[in-house]
Design an enzyme around this catalytic site. Sequence first.
Site, short mmCIF file in Angstrom:
data_model
loop_
_atom_site.label_atom_id
_atom_site.label_comp_id
_atom_site.label_asym_id
_atom_site.label_seq_id
_atom_site.Cartn_x
_atom_site.Cartn_y
_atom_site.Cartn_z
N ASP A 66 1.02 -1.14 -0.28
CA ASP A 66 0.02 0.13 0.26
C ASP A 66 1.00 1.24 -0.01
O ASP A 66 2.01 1.06 0.16
CB ASP A 66 -0.98 0.10 1.13
CG ASP A 66 -2.08 -0.94 1.06
OD1 ASP A 66 -2.31 -1.29 0.08
OD2 ASP A 66 -2.67 -1.20 2.13
N TYR A 130 7.17 -10.10 6.55
CA TYR A 130 6.90 -8.51 6.72
C TYR A 130 7.56 -8.39 8.09
O TYR A 130 7.30 -9.16 8.99
CB TYR A 130 5.47 -8.39 6.73
CG TYR A 130 4.99 -8.26 5.27
CD1 TYR A 130 4.93 -6.94 4.76
CD2 TYR A 130 4.32 -9.35 4.72
CE1 TYR A 130 4.27 -7.03 3.24
CE2 TYR A 130 3.80 -9.17 3.42
CZ TYR A 130 3.83 -7.82 2.66
OH TYR A 130 3.31 -7.87 1.59
#
Length: 295
Positions: A66, A130
């Site tokens: 994003d 992540y």
Amino acid sequence: MGSGRAADSVRARYLVYFQYLGTDFNGVAAVRGTQRAVGVLNYLEEAAERLNSVLPVKFIISSRTDAGVHALCNAAHLDVQRRSGQPPFSPEILTHALNSHLKHPAIRVLQSFRVPSNFHARYAATSRTYLYRLATGCPGLAQLSVFERNRCWALRADCLDVAAMREAAQHLLGTHDFSAFQSAGSPSTSTVRTLRRASVSPDPASPFVLPQESRRLQFWTLEFESQSFLYRQVRRMTAILVAVGLGALTPTQVKVILESRDPLGRHQTRVAPAHGLFLKSVLYRDLEDLAHTHS
């Protein structure tokens, strides 16, 4: 004549690893039209135009990120079709060429591999990791180094109950329906995922923080590994674990939230800020073998 020339040329597929600071971008995906926003792939595609491929070069990304999210290492595959009589680029030359023509300093191509023509960067990935960076002891943005403001979530709390966070993270490990941690707009048809790792650990002192400030500030890293994640799953899990660390939730409540499968519950709507999130790695099985046996 143009189509005949294309038919005679050799098309080569490559896997490309690249990194970026996401602050200036509207995510990794290219932004089309007249919007002022821009994606990381807008710059990569612009650089690829200089390769003079017979057909336009299109990057198929492994992992969508994003706006504001960073990547230590993302991946994509692309096809380069050179004119008849010209051999395919070596991976080293491709990497150098893309970096030479990149026009944004916050993007860098790390490495390239030649892969088979049926290789797919998204579907062939076996692991994605992540990491999320937190900072405690920061009463306000003005107390945080300007070099860290877009690279961590600064919490006003002086400390976190890390033991409780680690206990809560254990409830998330394994194969579950993660519907409760999915944001609306996900293209996934299944919400079942297998979380292989969820860790909470202290981070070494930031090199961007002055010595007199490092006594007050403490950095933390949360890491999550899975083959794939749901839309904003990592940022939602992070927000819930932070709530546990701040004493707003108990580890047992995290288990209840997970089992509820309800993304609109009272606590599930929390989403950690984008700027603390980094895509750390994307792994592929037998990558070296694939690179040596390309077709």
